[in-house]
Design an enzyme around this catalytic site. Structure first.
Site, PDB file in Angstrom:
ATOM      1  N   ASP A   1      -8.774   3.642  -2.806  1.00 36.68           N
ATOM      2  CA  ASP A   1      -9.828   4.049  -1.871  1.00 36.68           C
ATOM      3  C   ASP A   1     -11.066   4.587  -2.566  1.00 36.68           C
ATOM      4  O   ASP A   1     -11.276   5.795  -2.652  1.00 36.68           O
ATOM      5  CB  ASP A   1      -9.280   5.081  -0.892  1.00 36.68           C
ATOM      6  CG  ASP A   1      -8.180   4.492  -0.029  1.00 36.68           C
ATOM      7  OD1 ASP A   1      -8.013   3.253  -0.036  1.00 36.68           O
ATOM      8  OD2 ASP A   1      -7.486   5.261   0.648  1.00 36.68           O
TER       9      ASP A   1
ATOM     10  N   ASP B   1       0.849  -1.197   0.000  1.00 37.53           N
ATOM     11  CA  ASP B   1       0.000   0.000   0.000  1.00 37.53           C
ATOM     12  C   ASP B   1       0.887   1.250   0.000  1.00 37.53           C
ATOM     13  O   ASP B   1       2.105   1.156   0.188  1.00 37.53           O
ATOM     14  CB  ASP B   1      -0.880  -0.047   1.267  1.00 37.53           C
ATOM     15  CG  ASP B   1      -1.943   1.043   1.293  1.00 37.53           C
ATOM     16  OD1 ASP B   1      -2.292   1.584   0.229  1.00 37.53           O
ATOM     17  OD2 ASP B   1      -2.426   1.354   2.412  1.00 37.53           O
TER      18      ASP B   1
ATOM     19  N   GLU C   1       2.785   5.200  -3.806  1.00 35.12           N
ATOM     20  CA  GLU C   1       2.830   6.200  -4.905  1.00 35.12           C
ATOM     21  C   GLU C   1       4.147   6.970  -4.909  1.00 35.12           C
ATOM     22  O   GLU C   1       4.573   7.344  -6.014  1.00 35.12           O
ATOM     23  CB  GLU C   1       1.645   7.163  -4.771  1.00 35.12           C
ATOM     24  CG  GLU C   1       0.303   6.515  -5.009  1.00 35.12           C
ATOM     25  CD  GLU C   1      -0.132   5.589  -3.862  1.00 35.12           C
ATOM     26  OE1 GLU C   1       0.244   5.874  -2.708  1.00 35.12           O
ATOM     27  OE2 GLU C   1      -0.801   4.581  -4.118  1.00 35.12           O
TER      28      GLU C   1
HETATM   29  O1  MIG Z   1      -3.848   5.999   4.781  1.00 32.77           O
HETATM   30  O2  MIG Z   1      -3.885   0.800   5.707  1.00 32.77           O
HETATM   31  O3  MIG Z   1      -5.861   2.207   0.241  1.00 32.77           O
HETATM   32  O4  MIG Z   1      -6.954  -0.005   1.539  1.00 32.77           O
HETATM   33  O5  MIG Z   1      -7.072   0.080   4.342  1.00 32.77           O
HETATM   34  C1  MIG Z   1      -4.690   4.909   4.538  1.00 32.77           C
HETATM   35  C2  MIG Z   1      -5.050   1.555   5.788  1.00 32.77           C
HETATM   36  C3  MIG Z   1      -3.844   3.691   4.328  1.00 32.77           C
HETATM   37  C4  MIG Z   1      -4.984   3.018   2.320  1.00 32.77           C
HETATM   38  C5  MIG Z   1      -5.430   1.823   1.522  1.00 32.77           C
HETATM   39  C6  MIG Z   1      -6.529   1.113   2.266  1.00 32.77           C
HETATM   40  C7  MIG Z   1      -6.032   0.699   3.622  1.00 32.77           C
HETATM   41  C8  MIG Z   1      -5.561   1.935   4.406  1.00 32.77           C
HETATM   42  N1  MIG Z   1      -4.523   2.626   3.643  1.00 32.77           N
END
Ligand code: MIG
Length: 747
Positions: A477, A403, A406
């Site tokens: 998201d 995650d 980017e």
């Molecule tokens: O700042 O890990 O897209 O799927 O549950 C949020 C928490 C960070 C973004 C991800 C989302 C995940 C969430 N993350």
């Protein structure tokens, strides 16, 4: 440095001067490079090599260069404007030679008021031209597909986008210019056939697909060089095959990854995870995998375990395994900047983190607070990071969810000048931003494979072209709103056409609160999506299949069970993705390119070639207007025979998602199980739709790479007019089915 294609025979390299060249990579694929005097950068995407082109003909004709392969004619003039024609001379794509004519005006006073109010202002004429660009004609019937996860309709004609991997938590709307992924590859489907263009520049790039003027589209950048691949079809499947020959294909994932995944950011304790797993089983909704979001970590430190909340992780994961559950753990790139924390110390000592121009470790904030960012462009860092996954493997984790890559950061974006690596070169953040996620998933995939010897399951939010070699992707998201259910269908179709076959959305919606009806309709799309995971955000309404009682639970079960029965069919589509780069989930245009209705359909899709899903995407709707392309189709639920090339109204009460099977289809199915275990599947049941049906079915152990050495079975099934099946085995490399029987026959 010139980065000529691998294996390019000298006679297929046509140089106009030191800055301009054309590389003929095959009869159908041509690369065009204009450096403008800038240095060429290594490609993160391209792994394929050139083929020899017999009968290539290059000659000078009235000051123009005419290049002929067996399939294409290419004309390049002295200004390096290039036109592509079919072998018989029909124009496929011509350069637009006039000045771009942006319709943008000087801001009037009304627009000034609008800008005081906070409305975005149109780009001024000056800004619309980039340092270099390619401007190509749009013909009347051209449709444009691809470009990754961008918002808007399926057909990208009329939109403008930017490639700059962006974590934007606002509900994604049609006017967004950028999202998490940068996939600068698109296909144009026109009257003379289809072609693709892969603009292999991972800097910030711009795409105007006929927004400023319907007569042309343009792509370009202020950085890097103009380097694009023209990929002739004439069909979309051929383009995808050629594009993925260049950028790589998805290796087969572990079979369990095709099952249903249950997730939520907000399973905060071991007890909660256990109760989710138990309820999944007691409700009898099949499920293969539970995802562990950031709370499982100790203070959000990657490669640690929160023993307070999740106690004995090994025991928990072993118990889950007993009950048929795999576990996927989230990993963020940000490493807590805390001396004494092993991962940070090792990274610091070895200089593995991105640095400021003066050489100090660069610190921004993410979940653990102050955090450093691994320099994934450096091969040593990739190997080191890959090795960290030993911690997860030893715990009993089965896959990784990358995650925030980017990369996202809480204290403003990373400044452009932060120092990273791109292999052996020292580069800035501005140069590698769009391939940061790509390199992270590469490190994860390669590390996991090295350590476990098994097929890795990696899921990512950010990626670039070619990331399909390492990872599946989800669309980030979204929100529990109806427009995002609709958007998801389009995003997954376009991701598939961008080479990313294994993709899915957060089923039920991530942010905001879902409703029983929305969750129900979303499961009816999710169960036909390549990646099928229900996921939601902390603080939102819980949305596991049982949370709303009946009839939501029963309908959830009905569609998840359908998914499990269809795993063999689905897996066959995954195999095609790994062999040919074809999407698993496909827009209708993929197989019906000359059907003007099919080209524009946003609310239906094909699963493989033979299943058409036309889900209900509107709140309150109990009927669906379905378009069936040419041929004969069978209503999956009733068996009714329907003629294609027409619209029909299908009754769609809450428990019905309209599904049609193409005449001539054999669907291979397994019995419903609570989780996938290929060792149990000794009986294959064939469902037959229409006379003279056929299918090629693939079977393997589903876990290791032994299929690469022939450890698989390939069956070719055929029926006659009455549905009687005959079987041929084309490869016998593992334990075959004990019985193959015919279930339903619909004629
Ligand atoms: O700042 O890990 O897209 O799927 O549950 C949020 C928490 C960070 C973004 C991800 C989302 C995940 C969430 N993350």
């Amino acid at each position: 440095m010139i980065r000529k294609a691998r294996n390019l025979p000298l006679e297929q390299l046509v140089c106009l001067d030191s800055q301009r060249r054309i590389e003929i990579l095959s009869e159908n694929v041509v690369r065009v490079v204009f450096t403008g005097g800038m240095e060429e950068e290594p490609s993160a995407a391209v792994t394929g090599a050139a083929e020899t082109v017999p009968g290539l003909n290059v000659r000078l004709e009235n000051g123009r260069l005419r290049i002929q392969t067996g399939r294409l004619q290419i004309l390049a003039d002295e200004t390096f404007h290039i036109d592509f024609f079919t072998a018989d001379g029909r124009p496929l794509s011509e350069e637009y030679r006039k000045m771009r004519i942006p319709p943008y005006r000087e801001p009037s006073s009304a627009e000034e008021f609008a800008s005081w109010e906070g409305h975005e202002q149109p780009v001024s004429r000056e800004n619309a031209n980039w340092r270099f660009q390619c401007v190509r004609k749009l013909y009347d019937n051209d449709c444009i597909y691809g470009l990754g996860d961008k918002t808007g309709f399926l057909n990208k004609r009329g939109y403008a986008y930017e490639m700059w991997n962006t974590d934007n938590a606002d509900p994604h709307e049609d006017n967004f210019r950028a999202l998490y992924k940068s996939m600068p590859f698109f296909t144009v489907l026109g009257d003379a056939g289809a072609y693709g263009i892969f603009f292999d520049n991972h800097r910030r790039t711009f795409f105007d697909m006929g927004k400023e003027n319907d007569g042309y589209y343009a792509f370009g950048s202020d950085e890097g060089v103009l380097d694009y691949y023209f990929i002739y079809g004439p069909t979309l499947p051929e383009i995808l095959e050629r594009y993925t020959a260049l950028t790589g294909r998805m290796p087969l994932p572990p079979l369990w990854a095709l099952g249903y995944h249950q997730s939520r950011w907000g399973y905060e304790t071991e007890d909660e995870i256990r109760s989710i797993a138990e309820t999944m089983r007691s409700c009898r909704v099949p499920c293969d995998c539970i995802h562990f979001d950031i709370d499982y970590m100790d203070h959000f430190k990657v490669f640690t375990w929160n023993q307070e909340r999740y106690r004995d992780g090994k025991k928990l994961l072993a118990d889950l395994k007993q009950d048929g559950f795999k576990a996927v753990a989230i990993i963020d790139p940000g490493v807590k900047a805390q001396p004494g924390y092993r991962v940070f110390d090792e990274g610091e000592t070895n200089g593995y983190f991105a640095a400021t121009p003066s050489g100090e470790t660069y610190v921004n904030a993410v979940w653990p607070g102050d955090a450093a960012f691994p320099d994934f462009g450096n091969p040593d860092v990739r190997a080191w990071w890959g090795d960290q996954h030993r911690f997860l493997i030893n715990m009993g984790i089965d896959g990784v969810w990358d995650d925030m890559n980017e990369p996202a950061s809480f204290h403003g974006p990373l400044p452009d000048e932060i120092v990273f690596s791109d292999e052996e070169r020292r580069v800035t953040h501005a140069e590698i931003h769009n391939i940061y996620g790509h390199n992270m998933t590469r490190s994860t995939y390669e590390g996991w494979k090295r350590l476990s010897g098994k097929r890795p399951f990696v899921l990512t939010r950010a990626c670039y072209c070619g990331s399909q070699r390492y990872t599946a992707a989800w669309t980030g998201d979204n929100h529990s709103i109806w427009s995002h259910l609709r958007l998801g269908v389009v995003q997954l179709c376009n991701l598939g056409l961008s080479g990313m076959a294994f993709c899915g959305t957060d089923v039920g919606g991530f942010g905001s609160d879902t409703t029983p009806e929305l969750l129900t309709r979303w499961v009816q799309v999710g169960c036909f999506s390549p990646f099928f995971r229900n996921h939601s955000a902390k603080g939102t309404k819980n949305q596991e299949p049982w949370r709303f009682g009946e009839p939501t639970l029963t309908i959830n079960r009905k569609y998840v069970e359908l998914r499990y029965r269809w795993i063999p069919y689905l897996y066959d589509q995954f195999r095609l993705a790994s062999l040919k780069g074809w999407p698993v989930m496909r827009p209708l245009a993929f197989h019906y390119p000359s059907d003007p209705e099919a080209r524009q359909i946003n609310d239906a899709f094909l699963l493989g070639e033979n299943v058409l899903v036309s889900p209900v995407l509107e709140q309150g709707a109990r009927k669906k207007l379905v378009y069936l392309p040419e041929g004969v189709w069978y209503d999956y639920w009733t068996g009714a025979r329907e003629e294609g090339s027409r619209w029909l109204v299908r009754e769609a009460p809450l428990d019905v998602c309209p599904v049609y099977i193409r005449s001539g289809t054999i669907l291979p199915t397994w019995p419903v199980r609570q989780w996938i275990d290929p060792a149990l599947e000794t009986e294959l049941v064939l469902e037959v739709f229409g006379p003279n049906a056929s299918c090629v079915h693939y079977q393997d152990g589903g876990e290791r790479f032994d299929y690469e050495n022939g450890a698989f079975n390939l069956y070719r099934f055929r029926t006659d007019e009455r549905g009687t099946v005959s079987t041929e085995r084309e490869n016998c490399g593992c334990e075959p089915y004990r019985t193959v029987t015919t279930g339903r026959i619909v004629l």
